[in-house]
Scaffold this motif. Structure first.
Motif, PDB file in Angstrom:
ATOM      1  N   ASN A 153     113.397 -15.336   8.958  1.00  0.00           N
ATOM      2  CA  ASN A 153     113.350 -14.185   8.069  1.00  0.00           C
ATOM      3  C   ASN A 153     111.955 -13.573   8.012  1.00  0.00           C
ATOM      4  OD1 ASN A 153     114.771 -12.433   6.444  1.00  0.00           O
ATOM      5  ND2 ASN A 153     115.479 -14.025   5.042  1.00  0.00           N
ATOM      6  N   ARG A 154     111.904 -12.306   7.617  1.00  0.00           N
ATOM      7  CA  ARG A 154     110.619 -11.617   7.479  1.00  0.00           C
ATOM      8  C   ARG A 154     109.856 -12.119   6.260  1.00  0.00           C
ATOM      9  NH1 ARG A 154     113.982  -6.987   9.020  1.00  0.00           N
ATOM     10  NH2 ARG A 154     114.470  -6.789   6.805  1.00  0.00           N
TER      11      ARG A 154
ATOM     12  N   GLU B 293     110.853 -12.067   2.177  1.00  0.00           N
ATOM     13  CA  GLU B 293     112.272 -12.277   1.929  1.00  0.00           C
ATOM     14  C   GLU B 293     112.536 -13.777   1.886  1.00  0.00           C
ATOM     15  OE1 GLU B 293     114.980 -10.041   4.251  1.00  0.00           O
ATOM     16  OE2 GLU B 293     113.827  -8.195   4.105  1.00  0.00           O
TER      17      GLU B 293
ATOM     18  N   THR C 168     116.204   3.351   1.930  1.00  0.00           N
ATOM     19  CA  THR C 168     116.863   2.150   2.440  1.00  0.00           C
ATOM     20  C   THR C 168     116.694   2.147   3.954  1.00  0.00           C
ATOM     21  OG1 THR C 168     118.494   1.915   0.679  1.00  0.00           O
ATOM     22  CG2 THR C 168     119.133   1.103   2.834  1.00  0.00           C
TER      23      THR C 168
ATOM     24  N   GLY D 219     121.180  -2.434  -2.383  1.00  0.00           N
ATOM     25  CA  GLY D 219     120.446  -3.660  -2.098  1.00  0.00           C
ATOM     26  C   GLY D 219     121.329  -4.883  -2.004  1.00  0.00           C
TER      27      GLY D 219
ATOM     28  N   GLU E  59     120.523  -9.064  -0.235  1.00  0.00           N
ATOM     29  CA  GLU E  59     119.824 -10.311  -0.526  1.00  0.00           C
ATOM     30  C   GLU E  59     118.319 -10.159  -0.664  1.00  0.00           C
ATOM     31  OE1 GLU E  59     119.831 -10.390   4.047  1.00  0.00           O
ATOM     32  OE2 GLU E  59     120.660  -9.233   2.377  1.00  0.00           O
ATOM     33  N   GLY E  60     117.781  -8.967  -0.335  1.00  0.00           N
ATOM     34  CA  GLY E  60     116.342  -8.743  -0.458  1.00  0.00           C
ATOM     35  C   GLY E  60     115.865  -8.829  -1.908  1.00  0.00           C
ATOM     36  N   ARG E  61     114.554  -8.936  -2.079  1.00  0.00           N
ATOM     37  CA  ARG E  61     113.976  -9.120  -3.414  1.00  0.00           C
ATOM     38  C   ARG E  61     113.372  -7.820  -3.939  1.00  0.00           C
ATOM     39  NH1 ARG E  61     115.078 -14.532  -5.282  1.00  0.00           N
ATOM     40  NH2 ARG E  61     116.006 -15.433  -3.404  1.00  0.00           N
TER      41      ARG E  61
ATOM     42  N   THR F 139     110.868  -5.401  -5.643  1.00  0.00           N
ATOM     43  CA  THR F 139     109.418  -5.402  -5.810  1.00  0.00           C
ATOM     44  C   THR F 139     109.042  -5.006  -7.233  1.00  0.00           C
ATOM     45  OG1 THR F 139     109.138  -3.074  -5.185  1.00  0.00           O
ATOM     46  CG2 THR F 139     109.190  -4.704  -3.391  1.00  0.00           C
TER      47      THR F 139
ATOM     48  N   ALA G  56     116.721 -11.207  -6.360  1.00  0.00           N
ATOM     49  CA  ALA G  56     117.559 -10.514  -5.383  1.00  0.00           C
ATOM     50  C   ALA G  56     118.190  -9.275  -6.008  1.00  0.00           C
ATOM     51  CB  ALA G  56     118.638 -11.443  -4.860  1.00  0.00           C
ATOM     52  N   TYR G  57     118.361  -8.223  -5.191  1.00  0.00           N
ATOM     53  CA  TYR G  57     119.055  -7.026  -5.673  1.00  0.00           C
ATOM     54  C   TYR G  57     120.468  -7.397  -6.117  1.00  0.00           C
ATOM     55  CZ  TYR G  57     115.308  -4.668  -3.075  1.00  0.00           C
ATOM     56  OH  TYR G  57     114.090  -4.249  -2.598  1.00  0.00           O
TER      57      TYR G  57
END
Length: 507
Positions: free
Chosen positions: A198-199, A202, A398, A422, A424-426, A428, A442-443
């Motif tokens: 994963n990046r 994330e 997006t 959104g 599974e991303g978080r 900010t 998570a979104y």
């Protein structure tokens, strides 16, 4: 409650000059003007959306807890959508297709064996990618074109694997191309297994699909595990064991498609949302919300009457969660002439994430990442942004990365756009300030999980997004001039029968 989009007078005048209709045709509202006649956004109500969401929840509850493609809950969802369309006076077609099926026969394993021993935890540190092959491999890890920062293009090009040691395990970072592309390039270079991590920023492992059955194990790991292995691989080397045991076969699924009787058949506005869930849960945010928004718009669109200058086509895609199977099948099934008649594609996937944002697909590529949008995609983004601006609602970009059902359309050069809130991303800190909610969470906390039920939907966010879907659809039904240069005039003569309906569609 719902305000109409107004453009600056100078902009409207300039567009009006470029939209002069042919002799004998009715003049078209300039694209920057307010919508004329009935307001579709007013007609689509939260009560409509709740009714459809409740129906999808009930279908899942009585059919094994999910609406996954190939399962009874999906089949009943198809019947529900088709029945709702018939009630609205539309003629739905059910396009059946088969696609590769995959499941794990036993839990996968990932462990470091040298220079130290360490066992990684499934679900916390790694997950099998859907369509991963079977294997039990112990081999050195080779990091492939890892970027120093950002998404990068790790594993996206065959040249990334120049000098790759055969039979080693390829380690690549997520970003810029599909998981399938990364896995295929690794296999062609002689890899024995693939780890995609994963990046940065994330959390958790990647829960994804490599789209097609693979002959080698493919796992998605967390950023922490990936970064740890990259560092070890560059400083003396690291050996890991990857074990997967999977089974593959074929499943059946379907798309549901319907279009307006009125409007130009050679300039179709196509709206899509995927109808299936994952097997883990009922998929109410992902993606009963998009399906419900499309149903609500489809049931009211006939009220536009003569304002339907372009045909509007609605599509509920099957097997999106298995790798965009339904939309890919649909696009492949069209002839070149049929594809050329599609003016644009609007995609709606997850419209009510409880910790979400109001995300508009990055059609103008202002984020500088993801796939390259076809010409006209920027205009679609602006239509949504202008609508939300008219209601003083904040928006964000997006990523235009092809992860949803617009992917097969942009691959054919068809402009695309839409909304997403959104997955599974978080979120900010800046997004929490703009949209509310909790930063660092998570979104959608129930993404691809059993708890993705009706209570997992922000109904107010969904309501506003459905209004945007309706408004932009009404604008494009009148004219697609900003998107593809076509200012379609409504003709008084009856529309021809839908040319896209062929033998591959089953009534």
């Amino acid at each position: 409650m719902r305000q109409l989009l107004m453009a600056a007078a100078g902009s409207s005048a300039a567009m009006a000059l470029s939209a002069v209709p042919p002799p004998g045709a009715t003049a078209i509202e300039p694209p920057g003007a307010a919508v004329a006649g009935p307001d579709l956004a007013q007609a689509v109500t939260l009560a409509d959306l709740r009714r459809h969401l409740t129906a999808f929840q009930e279908i899942a509850d009585y059919n094994g807890g999910n609406r996954a493609a190939g399962k009874p809950g999906f089949d009943v969802s198809v019947k529900y959508v088709a029945g709702q369309l018939r009630e609205a006076g539309l003629l739905p077609s059910v396009q059946e297709f088969t696609f590769p099926h995959w499941r794990e026969r036993s839990a996968a394993a990932l462990a470091q064996t040298a220079p130290r021993t360490a066992a990684y935890k499934r679900e916390h540190d790694f997950l099998s990618m859907v369509y991963s092959g079977s294997g039990d491999v112990t081999a050195p890890v080779t990091a492939v074109d890892i970027p120093s920062s950002g998404a990068g293009t790790s594993g996206c090009e065959a040249t990334d694997f120049t000098g790759f040691p055969k039979w080693s395990i390829a380690l690549v970072q997520r970003g810029s191309c599909t998981f399938q592309t990364k896995a295929s390039n690794a296999r062609a270079a002689g890899a024995s297994a693939v780890l995609i991590y994963n990046r940065r920023g994330e959390k958790g492992p990647i829960a994804g699909s490599v789209e097609r059955p693979q002959r080698l194990p493919v796992l998605g790991t967390s950023n922490r595990v990936g970064a740890e292995l990259v560092k070890a691989a560059r400083h003396g080397g690291v050996t890991v064991r990857v074990r997967t045991k999977t089974v593959q076969g074929m499943k059946r699924a379907a798309n549901v498609i319907a279009e307006t009787a009125q409007g130009r058949a050679d300039n179709v506005v196509l709206l899509g949302a995927h109808l299936d869930s994952v097997a883990a849960g009922p998929g109410i945010n992902d993606n009963a919300t998009g399906s419900a928004a499309l149903l609500a718009v489809a049931r009211e669109i006939g009220a536009l009457g003569a304002d339907l200058r372009n045909k509007v086509r609605f599509a509920w895609w099957g097997a999106e969660e298995d790798g965009l199977r339904g939309s890919e099948h649909y696009v492949r099934s069209l002839t070149g002439a049929e594809r050329s008649r599609i003016a644009l594609n609007l995609n709606f996937d997850m419209l009510g994430s409880v910790n979400g944002t109001r995300g508009v697909y990055d059609g103008d590529r202002s984020r500088g990442s993801g796939t390259k949008p076809p010409a006209g995609s920027a205009a679609i983004e602006k239509l949504f942004r202008d609508y939300f601006a008219s209601r003083r609602l904040p928006v964000t970009d997006t990523p235009f990365n092809g992860r949803s059902d617009y992917g097969p359309f942009i691959a054919e050069g068809i402009p695309a756009g839409g909304i997403a809130t959104g997955a599974e991303g978080r979120k900010t800190a800046a997004e929490a300030t703009a949209f509310g909610g909790r930063a660092g969470r998570a979104y959608d906390p129930c993404y691809h999980a059993k708890c993705d039920r009706l209570r997992n939907v922000d109904l107010a966010l969904l309501d506003g997004n459905a209004d945007a879907v309706a408004h932009v659809t009404q604008r494009l039904a009148a004219s697609t001039l900003p998107v593809n240069g076509q200012a379609r005039a409504f003709s008084a003569r009856p529309s021809a029968p839908p040319e896209w309906q062929g033998p591959h569609l089953i009534r």
